[in-house]
Enzyme design. Structure first.
Site, PDB file in Angstrom:
ATOM      1  N   ASP B   8       0.899  -1.204   0.060  1.00 44.98           N
ATOM      2  CA  ASP B   8       0.160   0.184  -0.096  1.00 44.98           C
ATOM      3  C   ASP B   8       1.079   1.482  -0.035  1.00 44.98           C
ATOM      4  O   ASP B   8       1.549   1.587   1.169  1.00 44.98           O
ATOM      5  CB  ASP B   8      -0.917  -0.134   1.237  1.00 44.98           C
ATOM      6  N   ASP B 189     -13.422   4.913   1.098  1.00 53.53           N
ATOM      7  CA  ASP B 189     -12.158   5.178   1.300  1.00 53.53           C
ATOM      8  C   ASP B 189     -11.674   6.417   1.102  1.00 53.53           C
ATOM      9  O   ASP B 189     -11.575   6.993   0.216  1.00 53.53           O
ATOM     10  CB  ASP B 189     -11.171   4.099   0.314  1.00 53.53           C
TER      11      ASP B 189
END
Lengths: 237, 606
Positions: B8, B189
Site C-alpha cells: 500500500d 476510502d
C-alpha cells in the site's frame, strides 16, 4: 484449415479456431484443448449468445447469465494466467475483454435487443438526427424553452418559471421513454415466441420482418428521447 | 514461483504485507510499527526514508518530501494552486513534475521508489529472502498516467509490479476473506490525499465492482491545511507574524494541525501549542471538535457527491447497500462516520484497522496471482471513460467509465486525402464533452499506406488491462499486418527515462546503504547511551572508581562519534563502551541475584 500456415501471430490464433494453437490437435471442447488443456481464443465468429450457451432470444434468464459470466471469468481472467506462457496470457486477456463486452451487452435489455437486431438484420446504431414524427412539435417547443432558459437569469422570476416548465417536460419525456420500453418488451416477447415456433412459412417471415422493423424504429426513437433527457438534465442540473 | 508481496503506497504512510498460512499480515519495522511514513529527506549523508526522515520535516523542510503521491502522473499546471503549501521546490520537464532536492531533481516515481525500496528491504529482512515481485495499490480513481507512474516507481525500486490494484477493492478482499460476506457493499476510502467510493457485489468468491468514483485530490491533507490555515490566520492577527516566511514553522503548524485533528477523534477538546520564531513566544489555543467539524464540513461534504454518482451509475439506491466498509485514516473522524451513516442509512463497519486493510488486501491479491488463493476473483472496473479526440475537438468515448476490465474497443481509421501517410490520434480520459476538458493521456501517429483517400483501413484496438492501464495495437485490415504503435504519454516518463532512473537507482543504492547504516548506528548508539546512564545511576556503588572513569570516558567518546558521519566508527566506540561497561553489568547481575537469594535456604539454590 490445412492450408493455413501456423505462426504465433495473434491474428492467426484468432483464425485457427478449430485447431489448438499449441498442440495442433482438433479442439472439440468449448474453450480449452482436450489434449493439452491450453486455453483457446474465443472466435470472432462466436456470437455473445453462443458464448454464454444461451438461445438467441430477447428475454434472458439474468441469474443464468450471471452464473455463466462468473464461471467464464474464472476460466479466462488474467489473474489465473500469471504463471502461464506469454501466448496464454495474451489469449486470456483477449478472452476476458470479449467476455466482459458480451456480458455488458446481454445484461442490458436495450443493448441486447440492439445486438440481436444487428445479428439478424444489420446495424441499428445509425443515430437519428430528426425527432420521431409524433414528438416533432413537442421537441421543437422544448428546444425553444431550453434556449430561453439558458439565456435567462436562473435566479429571476422568468428563470424559475422556465425551469419549472423544463422539469415538467423532463418528467413527461421520461414517462414517454418508459412507455416505449414497455412497448419494446411486448415486441421482445412476440419475437421470442416466433423464434420458439421455428416456423419457416411465408407468413412467419413477414411477421419476422414486421417485428424487426418495429423494434428498430422503437429503439431508435427511445435513444433519441433518452439523449434529449440527458441534455435536459445536464442543463437544469 | 517466487513470493509476491502486497504494498500500500499511501500519501501519508506506506505498508507491506504478505500471506502467511493463508492469512495476510503486515510486516512491522524495527520499532514494531507497521507504517512507514511516506517521507523522503535529503541529508548531508544521502537520502533517508520513513520515520527518521519525518524528523527532517521541520529541520530541513526544503529538502524533505512528503505527500509525493499527489504529484504522481501530473504536470506542474495540475498542482499550481497548492504549490504554496509545499516547502520544497517543484519544476517540470517533459510533462512530468520534478522535485528539487539539493543539487538534483527527482521525478515523483523516483521519490516513490525510495519508499518502495524501504518496504522491500523491510520485508526482505523480515522473511530472510529476496523479494522482486509486488502488487501495488492505487486509488480507484487514479487515471492511466497515475497508474503508469506507480508502475514506473516499482520498476525503479527493482520490483516487478505484477498488478496495480485499486485500494477500495483491495480492502474489500481483506474484508471478504475474513467475513465470507455476500451481498452488495460500499467501500468508503478516505485517505491522506485521495478519496474513493467503490460499490461491489460479493457472491461465491467473486468480487464484482459495480461502480467506482472519487477524487484523487481530496484527503486528510486537505483537512490539515484547513486547520493550519485557521492557526496561521490567528497567528497573523494575534502575533502580527506571517509564518509563510518560515518554512520550518509552517511545517510545525501543519504537523500540529494534523495531531490536533487526530486527538479530536477521541476527545471533544484539545490544546494546541506552537512555538513562534524570533522570540515571539508561543501560540496556544483550545480547539474543540465542534470547531474542527465546522471548519472542515464542506471538505467532507465533497466526498458525498461521488458516492451518489457511483450509486447512480450502478443503478442502486442507498437501501440496496447491505454493508458499508470504512477504509483510510481519515474515516476515524466522527464527523466522517456520521455523514457516511446518514447517506447510506446504516452503521458503517470498521472492524479491520483502516490503516492496514488495504495492504492486507494487496497481499491477498498477490496470493491470487501466485496461485495460492484460487477461490477468490476480483472483477474491477475502469474509473474513467476512455476516448479519442475527433473533429471539432470533441471527445468520442470508446470505453465507458465503470466498464469491467479487461476491456477493449476497436476503431477503424482511414484517410481523407489521397496519398496521406498518417493519422494523428489523441487519446483522452474523462467524462467531459470537449477534448480540452478531459485528461490527455497520450498521442500517437498511425502510419497509413499511401493510397487514395478512404481506401486504407487501419483497425486500432484500445485495450485496458486488469491494471487499468491502456495498451494500443493497430493492424492493417487489408493486409492483416500488425503495426507497432509508439505512444507518447502526455504526463509520463518515457521508457528511456525510466531505464536511466533504474540505473541511477542502482548507482545510488550504495550511497543510500551508507546513509541507512549511519542512521541505524546512531539509533543503536543512542539506545546504548541511555541504558548505560541508567545502569551508572543504579549501580555505580558496585564497581571501582577506576571502572567508573573508564565508562565515563567511553561514553564521552561515543557521544562525540555519534554526531559524526562514520557508522563504522560509531560501531567501534559502541563496542568500546560495551567492554568498559562489562564490569558494571556483571556486578549488577550478581547484585540482583544475591538479593533474590537472600533469605532462602542453601538447598533451594542448588
Amino acid at each position: 484449415m490445412a492450408h493455413h500456415t501456423h505462426t504465433s501471430g495473434s491474428r492467426d490464433l484468432q483464425m485457427a479456431r478449430s485447431m489448438c494453437w499449441h498442440c495442433q490437435s482438433e479442439v472439440s471442447g468449448e474453450y480449452f484443448c482436450d489434449r493439452c488443456v491450453k486455453v483457446q481464443p474465443v472466435s470472432k465468429e462466436t456470437d455473445y449468445f453462443t458464448c454464454f450457451g444461451l438461445p438467441r432470444r430477447l428475454t434472458v434468464d439474468q441469474s443464468k447469465l450471471e452464473a455463466k459470466f462468473y464461471e467464464l471469468s474464472r476460466a479466462f481472467h488474467p489473474d489465473f494466467y500469471q504463471n502461464k506462457s506469454e501466448a496464454e496470457q495474451t489469449i486470456s486477456l483477449g478472452n476476458a475483454a470479449t467476455l466482459n463486452t458480451a456480458y455488458r451487452t446481454l445484461r442490458d435489455p436495450i443493448q441486447r435487443a440492439e445486438y440481436l437486431l444487428d445479428l439478424e438484420a444489420g446495424s441499428v446504431k445509425e443515430i437519428r438526427t430528426s425527432p420521431p414524427s409524433d414528438l416533432f412539435e413537442e421537441i421543437l417547443e422544448l428546444q425553444d424553452t431550453l434556449e430561453a432558459y439558458r439565456a435567462s437569469e436562473s435566479a429571476s422570476e422568468a428563470g424559475r418559471t422556465l425551469r419549472a416548465q423544463l422539469v415538467a417536460e423532463q418528467a413527461a419525456l421520461e414517462g414517454r421513454k418508459h412507455e416505449m420500453e414497455q412497448q419494446l418488451q411486448r415486441l421482445f416477447t412476440g419475437w421470442d415466441a416466433l423464434q420458439d415456433r421455428g416456423d419457416a412459412a411465408a407468413q412467419a417471415r413477414a411477421e419476422r420482418d414486421r417485428l424487426l422493423k418495429q423494434m428498430r424504429d422503437l429503439l431508435s426513437n427511445r435513444t433519441y428521447v433518452k439523449n434529449i433527457v440527458t441534455d435536459l438534465v445536464a442543463t437544469i442540473g | 514461483m517466487s513470493r509476491i508481496v502486497g504494498i500500500d503506497l499511501g500519501t501519508t504512510n506506506s505498508l507491506v504485507a504478505y500471506m502467511k498460512d493463508g492469512k495476510p499480515c503486515v510486516v512491522p519495522g524495527r520499532s514494531g510499527r507497521t507504517m512507514v511514513p511516506s517521507v523522503v529527506a535529503m541529508t548531508d549523508n544521502g537520502l533517508i526514508v520513513g520515520d527518521p526522515a519525518k524528523d527532517h520535516l521541520t529541520r530541513s523542510p526544503d529538502r524533505t518530501v512528503y505527500s509525493v503521491k499527489r504529484f504522481m502522473g501530473k504536470g506542474l499546471a495540475d498542482v499550481q494552486n497548492e504549490l504554496a503549501y509545499f516547502p520544497y521546490a517543484l519544476t517540470e520537464k517533459g510533462g512530468v513534475i520534478r522535485i528539487q532536492l539539493g543539487a538534483k531533481t527527482y521525478s515523483p516515481p523516483q521519490i516513490s521508489a525510495m519508499i518502495l525500496k524501504e518496504l522491500k528491504q523491510r520485508v526482505e529482512a523480515h522473511l530472510g529472502e529476496s523479494i522482486t515481485k509486488a502488487v501495488i495499490t492505487v486509488p480507484a480513481y487514479f487515471n492511466d498516467s497515475q497508474r503508469q507512474a506507480t508502475k514506473d516507481a516499482g520498476l525503479i525500486a527493482g520490483l516487478e509490479v505484477l498488478r496495480i490494484v485499486n485500494e477500495p477493492t483491495a480492502a474489500s478482499l481483506a474484508y471478504g476473506l475474513q467475513e465470507k460476506t455476500q451481498g452488495t457493499i460500499a467501500v468508503y476510502d478516505f485517505g491522506g490525499g485521495t478519496f474513493d467510493i467503490s460499490l461491489l457485489k460479493l457472491k461465491n468468491g467473486i468480487f464484482e465492482v459495480l461502480a467506482t468514483n472519487g477524487d484523487t485530490h481530496l484527503g486528510g491533507d486537505d483537512l490539515d491545511r484547513r486547520i493550519a490555515d485557521l492557526f496561521l490566520d490567528e497567528i497573523k492577527t494575534e502575533h502580527h507574524l506571517d509564518l509563510s516566511a518560515f518554512p520550518d514553522h509552517m511545517q510545525a503548524v501543519r504537523l500540529e494541525a494534523e495531531r490536533a485533528k487526530v486527538r479530536l477523534s477521541d476527545e471533544l477538546r484539545t490544546q494546541v501549542t506552537i512555538d513562534l520564531p524570533d522570540g515571539k513566544g508561543r501560540y496556544t489555543r483550545e480547539l474543540t471538535r465542534d470547531q474542527l467539524d465546522a471548519s472542515v464540513m464542506d471538505i467532507i461534504e465533497r466526498t458525498l457527491a461521488p458516492c451518489r454518482m457511483a450509486l447512480n451509475d450502478a443503478g442502486l439506491t442507498p437501501a440496496d447497500i447491505d454493508e458499508v466498509v470504512l477504509v483510510g485514516g481519515s474515516t476515524r473522524m466522527p464527523l466522517v462516520r456520521q455523514r457516511v451513516r446518514e447517506l447510506f442509512g446504516k452503521q458503517p463497519h470498521c472492524d479491520l484497522n483502516p490503516d492496514e486493510v488495504v495492504a492486507l488486501g494487496a497481499a491477498v491479491q498477490a496470493d491470487i496471482l501466485s496461485g495460492g488463493t484460487t477461490d477468490l476473483l476480483l472483477l474491477d472496473v475502469t474509473p474513467l471513460s476512455l476516448g479519442i479526440e475527433t473533429m471539432g475537438g470533441v471527445m468520442s468515448s470508446l470505453i465507458r467509465r465503470n466498464t469491467t476490465i479487461p476491456a477493449s474497443a476497436k476503431e477503424m481509421f482511414t484517410t481523407y486525402v489521397d496519398g496521406q501517410t498518417g493519422v494523428d490520434i489523441h487519446i483522452l480520459q474523462g467524462e467531459r464533452e470537449l477534448a480540452q476538458d478531459n485528461r490527455s493521456l497520450a498521442r500517437f501517429r498511425l502510419k497509413m499506406p499511401p493510397l487514395p483517400a478512404g481506401v486504407p483501413r487501419i483497425e486500432v484496438t484500445f485495450l485496458i488491462d486488469a491494471n487499468g492501464i491502456l495498451n494500443v495495437k493497430a493492424s492493417d485490415m487489408r493486409t492483416g499486418q500488425s503495426q507497432s504503435v509508439e505512444v507518447k504519454p502526455s504526463y509520463g516518463l518515457s521508457d528511456n527515462e525510466v531505464e536511466r532512473m533504474i540505473e541511477d537507482s542502482f548507482k545510488f543504492a550504495q550511497e543510500d546503504v551508507t546513509a541507512r547504516k549511519l542512521i541505524e548506528a546512531r539509533l543503536d548508539a543512542g539506545a546504548l547511551l541511555t541504558t548505560t546512564e541508567k545502569s551508572l545511576s543504579e549501580g555505580s556503588r558496585l564497581i571501582t572508581p577506576d571502572a567508573i572513569v573508564a565508562i565515563r570516558a567511553a561514553v564521552a567518546a561515543l557521544t562525540t562519534t555519534k554526531d559524526g558521519t562514520d557508522p563504522k566508527a560509531i560501531r567501534a566506540r559502541m563496542a568500546d563502551l560495551e567492554q568498559a561497561a562489562q564490569p558494571l553489568s556483571a556486578a549488577m547481575i550478581n547484585d540482583s541475584l544475591k538479593r533474590s537469594l537472600q533469605g532462602k535456604k542453601v538447598t533451594e539454590v542448588t
